[in-house]
Motif scaffolding. Structure first.
Motif, PDB file in Angstrom:
ATOM      1  N   HIS A 124      12.607  16.207  36.820  1.00 56.87           N
ATOM      2  CA  HIS A 124      11.787  17.344  36.438  1.00 56.87           C
ATOM      3  C   HIS A 124      12.376  18.021  35.203  1.00 56.87           C
ATOM      4  O   HIS A 124      13.544  18.441  35.207  1.00 56.87           O
ATOM      5  CB  HIS A 124      11.674  18.305  37.616  1.00 56.87           C
ATOM      6  N   VAL A 125      11.586  18.130  34.152  1.00 50.16           N
ATOM      7  CA  VAL A 125      12.061  18.522  32.823  1.00 50.16           C
ATOM      8  C   VAL A 125      12.458  19.997  32.775  1.00 50.16           C
ATOM      9  O   VAL A 125      11.683  20.880  33.166  1.00 50.16           O
ATOM     10  CB  VAL A 125      10.972  18.248  31.765  1.00 50.16           C
ATOM     11  N   ILE A 126      13.673  20.260  32.256  1.00 54.45           N
ATOM     12  CA  ILE A 126      14.130  21.636  32.055  1.00 54.45           C
ATOM     13  C   ILE A 126      14.336  21.954  30.576  1.00 54.45           C
ATOM     14  O   ILE A 126      14.468  23.130  30.220  1.00 54.45           O
ATOM     15  CB  ILE A 126      15.420  21.930  32.845  1.00 54.45           C
ATOM     16  N   ALA A 127      14.378  20.947  29.709  1.00 54.79           N
ATOM     17  CA  ALA A 127      14.530  21.196  28.268  1.00 54.79           C
ATOM     18  C   ALA A 127      14.100  19.963  27.488  1.00 54.79           C
ATOM     19  O   ALA A 127      14.231  18.834  27.978  1.00 54.79           O
ATOM     20  CB  ALA A 127      15.965  21.557  27.911  1.00 54.79           C
ATOM     21  N   THR A 128      13.600  20.187  26.273  1.00 55.85           N
ATOM     22  CA  THR A 128      13.167  19.095  25.401  1.00 55.85           C
ATOM     23  C   THR A 128      13.655  19.350  23.979  1.00 55.85           C
ATOM     24  O   THR A 128      13.561  20.474  23.478  1.00 55.85           O
ATOM     25  CB  THR A 128      11.634  18.981  25.381  1.00 55.85           C
ATOM     26  N   TYR A 129      14.200  18.318  23.346  1.00 57.64           N
ATOM     27  CA  TYR A 129      14.544  18.359  21.922  1.00 57.64           C
ATOM     28  C   TYR A 129      13.800  17.225  21.227  1.00 57.64           C
ATOM     29  O   TYR A 129      13.801  16.091  21.714  1.00 57.64           O
ATOM     30  CB  TYR A 129      16.046  18.210  21.705  1.00 57.64           C
ATOM     31  N   ARG A 216      24.744  10.791  10.667  1.00 58.74           N
ATOM     32  CA  ARG A 216      24.504  12.120  11.208  1.00 58.74           C
ATOM     33  C   ARG A 216      23.144  12.664  10.777  1.00 58.74           C
ATOM     34  O   ARG A 216      22.730  12.547   9.631  1.00 58.74           O
ATOM     35  CB  ARG A 216      25.611  13.061  10.738  1.00 58.74           C
ATOM     36  N   GLY A 217      22.470  13.295  11.717  1.00 59.89           N
ATOM     37  CA  GLY A 217      21.195  13.932  11.429  1.00 59.89           C
ATOM     38  C   GLY A 217      21.387  15.405  11.119  1.00 59.89           C
ATOM     39  O   GLY A 217      22.510  15.899  11.027  1.00 59.89           O
ATOM     40  N   PRO A 218      20.290  16.142  10.987  1.00 59.48           N
ATOM     41  CA  PRO A 218      20.370  17.562  10.640  1.00 59.48           C
ATOM     42  C   PRO A 218      20.703  18.476  11.809  1.00 59.48           C
ATOM     43  O   PRO A 218      20.866  19.682  11.632  1.00 59.48           O
ATOM     44  CB  PRO A 218      18.977  17.858  10.098  1.00 59.48           C
ATOM     45  N   GLY A 219      20.815  17.936  13.012  1.00 56.38           N
ATOM     46  CA  GLY A 219      21.184  18.743  14.168  1.00 56.38           C
ATOM     47  C   GLY A 219      19.995  19.325  14.903  1.00 56.38           C
ATOM     48  O   GLY A 219      18.839  19.177  14.488  1.00 56.38           O
ATOM     49  N   PRO A 220      20.262  20.004  16.021  1.00 55.74           N
ATOM     50  CA  PRO A 220      19.170  20.566  16.822  1.00 55.74           C
ATOM     51  C   PRO A 220      18.315  21.542  16.019  1.00 55.74           C
ATOM     52  O   PRO A 220      18.829  22.305  15.199  1.00 55.74           O
ATOM     53  CB  PRO A 220      19.910  21.299  17.953  1.00 55.74           C
ATOM     54  N   ILE A 221      17.028  21.521  16.261  1.00 60.14           N
ATOM     55  CA  ILE A 221      16.107  22.434  15.589  1.00 60.14           C
ATOM     56  C   ILE A 221      16.270  23.822  16.199  1.00 60.14           C
ATOM     57  O   ILE A 221      16.255  23.990  17.429  1.00 60.14           O
ATOM     58  CB  ILE A 221      14.659  21.935  15.753  1.00 60.14           C
ATOM     59  N   ALA A 222      16.457  24.829  15.344  1.00 59.57           N
ATOM     60  CA  ALA A 222      16.797  26.178  15.800  1.00 59.57           C
ATOM     61  C   ALA A 222      15.804  26.726  16.815  1.00 59.57           C
ATOM     62  O   ALA A 222      16.197  27.336  17.826  1.00 59.57           O
ATOM     63  CB  ALA A 222      16.900  27.110  14.600  1.00 59.57           C
ATOM     64  N   SER A 223      14.519  26.509  16.586  1.00 63.60           N
ATOM     65  CA  SER A 223      13.508  27.029  17.508  1.00 63.60           C
ATOM     66  C   SER A 223      13.610  26.362  18.878  1.00 63.60           C
ATOM     67  O   SER A 223      13.377  26.999  19.918  1.00 63.60           O
ATOM     68  CB  SER A 223      12.108  26.828  16.927  1.00 63.60           C
ATOM     69  N   GLU A 224      14.002  25.072  18.912  1.00 62.18           N
ATOM     70  CA  GLU A 224      14.146  24.370  20.181  1.00 62.18           C
ATOM     71  C   GLU A 224      15.421  24.784  20.897  1.00 62.18           C
ATOM     72  O   GLU A 224      15.458  24.831  22.134  1.00 62.18           O
ATOM     73  CB  GLU A 224      14.093  22.865  19.946  1.00 62.18           C
ATOM     74  N   VAL A 225      16.476  25.083  20.131  1.00 58.82           N
ATOM     75  CA  VAL A 225      17.704  25.603  20.728  1.00 58.82           C
ATOM     76  C   VAL A 225      17.406  26.921  21.444  1.00 58.82           C
ATOM     77  O   VAL A 225      17.858  27.165  22.572  1.00 58.82           O
ATOM     78  CB  VAL A 225      18.796  25.816  19.667  1.00 58.82           C
ATOM     79  N   LYS A 226      16.639  27.765  20.799  1.00 62.86           N
ATOM     80  CA  LYS A 226      16.293  29.068  21.367  1.00 62.86           C
ATOM     81  C   LYS A 226      15.562  28.899  22.692  1.00 62.86           C
ATOM     82  O   LYS A 226      15.881  29.556  23.697  1.00 62.86           O
ATOM     83  CB  LYS A 226      15.455  29.871  20.385  1.00 62.86           C
TER      84      LYS A 226
END
Length: 234
Positions: A124-129, A216-226
């Motif tokens: 059961h999904v609790i977070a998505t990036y 290396r990529g650009p890292g987690p998207i700020a809005s998704e981290v929030k």
């Protein structure tokens, strides 16, 4: 009388073949979850260096790659989990890499983080990036929702990471055995993880990525981290 020892040319050819094979394995070393420590994960007693492979590859099974129960990680509802990833080039794991390392990210893609309380029959999904996930150079914050139920049965209680890549139709899945101190009347989210690209499920599925295949990529998207780190309930 012929010598029983291999000729130099044969030994040289075998050496070159071995080196090429090792190099290819290094280049194709995909990604796996590092923390929380998954079944078969780096640093555990059950460590299998092949844990970075995708479901359906040479016997890797869903769920959890087919690995048996591993080390237990204690979690609480409301806790922020700093998820990290591993690739075979990552040997120092006490902190995030200071220098970039080769990592076959396949252009990123879509990662889902989920919980199971039935041994992996459902997640059961609790977070998505999306797009930029995964990447060993960063932490990926995932909050355990405040309203999840307690789960005190290691082997049935699982924290899961699943990834559908961008540049290749491959599905990756790791599971960490956990116990969770949760809400008395809690319930797991209704949304379950997407299953793609292995037997019994839709094939040829990829997700939008960032195009960084082996770097290396650009890292987690700020809005998704929030969203992933602040959302209190699902």
């Amino acid at each position: 009388m012929p010598s029983k020892r291999p000729q130099f040319s044969s030994v040289f050819a075998l050496t070159i073949l071995l080196l090429v094979t090792m190099a290819l394995e290094s280049i194709e070393a995909h990604m796996a979850m590092l923390y929380p420590p998954p079944r078969g994960g780096f640093g555990t007693k059950e460590f299998d260096w092949r844990i970075h492979e995708f479901i359906g590859y040479k016997g890797f099974k869903y769920p959890c790659g087919g690995y048996k129960k591993g080390p237990n990680t204690k979690m609480k509802a409301g806790q922020l989990i700093p998820v990290r990833f591993w690739t075979t080039e990552l040997t120092e794991v006490d902190e995030l890499p200071k220098k970039k390392i080769p990592e076959a990210r396949h252009g990123g893609g879509m990662c889902e983080f989920s919980l199971s309380n039935n041994g992996g029959k459902s997640f059961h999904v609790i977070a998505t990036y999306t797009r930029t996930c995964p990447d060993a150079m960063y932490e990926w914050p995932v909050r355990i929702p405040d309203n999840v139920p307690s789960c005190n049965d290691p082997g049935n209680c699982l924290f899961s990471w699943s990834w559908t890549a961008n540049l290749v139709p491959q599905f990756y899945h790791n599971c960490a055995d956990v116990t969770i101190e949760g809400s008395q009347n809690g319930a797991l989210p209704k949304k379950t993880i997407q299953l793609n690209d292995f037997t019994g499920h839709k094939k040829g599925v990829t997700f939008e990525g960032d195009g960084h295949s082996h770097d290396r990529g650009p890292g987690p998207i700020a809005s998704e981290v929030k969203v992933a780190s602040l959302r209190k309930s699902l």
